[in-house]
Write an enzyme that holds these catalytic residues in place. Structure first.
Site, mmCIF file in Angstrom:
data_model
loop_
_atom_site.group_PDB
_atom_site.id
_atom_site.type_symbol
_atom_site.label_atom_id
_atom_site.label_comp_id
_atom_site.label_asym_id
_atom_site.label_seq_id
_atom_site.Cartn_x
_atom_site.Cartn_y
_atom_site.Cartn_z
ATOM 1 C CB SER A 7 -1.201 -9.086 -1.756
ATOM 2 O OG SER A 7 -1.003 -9.470 -0.412
ATOM 3 C CG HIS A 32 2.347 -10.781 -3.274
ATOM 4 N ND1 HIS A 32 3.630 -10.480 -3.685
ATOM 5 C CD2 HIS A 32 2.276 -10.355 -1.990
ATOM 6 C CE1 HIS A 32 4.287 -9.910 -2.698
ATOM 7 N NE2 HIS A 32 3.493 -9.829 -1.650
ATOM 8 C CG ASP A 34 2.217 -10.519 1.674
ATOM 9 O OD1 ASP A 34 3.293 -10.285 1.098
ATOM 10 O OD2 ASP A 34 1.173 -9.857 1.463
ATOM 11 C CG MET A 36 4.229 -11.470 7.188
ATOM 12 S SD MET A 36 3.122 -10.192 7.781
ATOM 13 C CE MET A 36 2.627 -9.423 6.228
ATOM 14 C CG HIS A 65 6.791 -10.619 -0.015
ATOM 15 N ND1 HIS A 65 6.149 -9.421 0.215
ATOM 16 C CD2 HIS A 65 8.089 -10.403 0.285
ATOM 17 C CE1 HIS A 65 7.033 -8.536 0.639
ATOM 18 N NE2 HIS A 65 8.212 -9.100 0.701
ATOM 19 C CG MET A 67 7.904 -9.773 4.228
ATOM 20 S SD MET A 67 6.300 -8.993 4.255
ATOM 21 C CE MET A 67 5.313 -10.263 3.512
ATOM 22 C CG MET A 134 8.931 -4.334 0.736
ATOM 23 S SD MET A 134 7.373 -5.196 0.448
ATOM 24 C CE MET A 134 6.233 -4.296 1.488
ATOM 25 C CG ASP A 172 4.107 -5.970 -1.834
ATOM 26 O OD1 ASP A 172 2.891 -5.687 -1.755
ATOM 27 O OD2 ASP A 172 4.639 -6.880 -1.153
HETATM 28 C C1 DX5 Z 1 3.084 -6.010 3.336
HETATM 29 C C2 DX5 Z 1 2.905 -7.052 2.285
HETATM 30 C C3 DX5 Z 1 2.105 -6.576 1.120
HETATM 31 C C4 DX5 Z 1 0.673 -6.270 1.514
HETATM 32 C C5 DX5 Z 1 0.117 -5.190 0.658
HETATM 33 O O1 DX5 Z 1 3.942 -6.452 4.298
HETATM 34 O O2 DX5 Z 1 4.149 -7.469 1.785
HETATM 35 O O3 DX5 Z 1 2.117 -7.520 0.074
HETATM 36 O O4 DX5 Z 1 -0.126 -7.400 1.432
HETATM 37 O O5 DX5 Z 1 -1.063 -4.719 1.193
HETATM 38 P P1 DX5 Z 1 -1.762 -3.392 0.630
HETATM 39 O O6 DX5 Z 1 -1.892 -3.556 -0.847
HETATM 40 O O7 DX5 Z 1 -3.041 -3.304 1.355
HETATM 41 O O8 DX5 Z 1 -0.804 -2.260 0.980
HETATM 42 ZN ZN ZN Z 2 4.034 -8.674 0.003
#
Ligand code: DX5
Ligand code: ZN
Length: 227
Positions: A7, A32, A34, A36, A65, A67, A134, A172
């Site tokens: 990620s 990956h 993310d 948001m 991903h 979100m 998650m 994740d």
């Molecule tokens: C959280 C993300 C994860 C995040 C994981 O909202 O969806 O993908 O990047 O981070 P770590 O591995 O540091 O928990």
């Molecule tokens: Zn993620």
């Protein structure tokens, strides 16, 4: 073999090209990304352009991903991506979303927040490539793996096996050398990590340690106790 997804949320964005290259050389299996929106989660991470850059900079598969609150609005932006993960909590018509993702040539993955029951996805298991569990509340890197999620992963695995579905499990959040073996023993086919890969200083060592931790999964009594 279990796949490792890096990620990029914890990567050094001022040096993204180098960071991706190092992770690729260290043997990660996919990236990956993310996304948001500040609504579905209380954070804003990166824009669509970054995902496109990542896709250009690597030959590895890229999983986005989402979100975000309004999934439908963004799908067409991710035509080049290999996998698109959307949250079941954010969509009212999952079959529609899944079809739209397939139409643009990507593979759909349905994601669940930690407290969302598995029942929510029972009837779409034949339609998706994967389920992303998650193991922290989404929104931030560097949080702690929620231990009860090991049971959720195991339950999902049974659901998949008993139902004869061809679905991969992605895990994740809070994945590190301690929690990766727990997730894998519980049934994860893919583990995703941000801070355990990019936050350590040496990406190569970090990926190696993660890989080794998974391979030792059956030797650890503590894991057997937790699961
Ligand atoms: C959280 C993300 C994860 C995040 C994981 O909202 O969806 O993908 O990047 O981070 P770590 O591995 O540091 O928990
Ligand atoms: Zn993620």
């Amino acid at each position: 073999m279990v796949k490792i997804g890096a990620s990029i949320l914890s990567a050094d964005f001022s040096n993204l090209k180098e960071e991706l290259k190092k992770a690729e050389e260290a043997g990660v299996d996919f990236f990956h990304v993310d996304m948001m929106d500040g609504h579905f989660v209380p954070n804003i991470s990166m824009g669509i352009g970054i995902a496109k850059h990542v896709k250009k900079l690597t030959s590895l598969p890229v999983e986005v991903h989402l979100m975000v609150e309004n999934v439908d609005l963004f799908i067409n932006e991710f035509k080049d991506m290999d996998y698109i993960s959307f949250h079941i909590e954010a969509v009212r018509f999952p079959f529609r979303i899944i079809n739209k993702i397939k139409e643009i040539g990507a593979k759909p993955i349905v994601a669940l927040n930690p407290a969302t029951p598995l029942d929510a996805i029972e009837y779409i298991l034949d339609e998706v490539h994967g389920v992303l569990v998650m193991t922290v509340e989404p929104g931030f890197a560097g949080q702690k793996f929620i231990p009860i999620m090991a049971k959720k992963i195991r339950k999902l695995k049974s659901m998949i096996v008993e139902g004869g579905h061809e679905v991969e499990i992605y895990v994740d959040g809070g994945i590190n050398t301690k929690t990766a073996p727990i997730a894998v023993k519980a049934g994860a086919d893919n583990i995703i990590a941000a801070s355990a890969i990019f936050g350590k200083g040496n990406i190569n060592e970090a990926v190696k340690a993660l890989r080794e931790s998974i391979e030792k999964k059956y030797l650890d009594d503590e894991i057997n106790r937790i699961i």
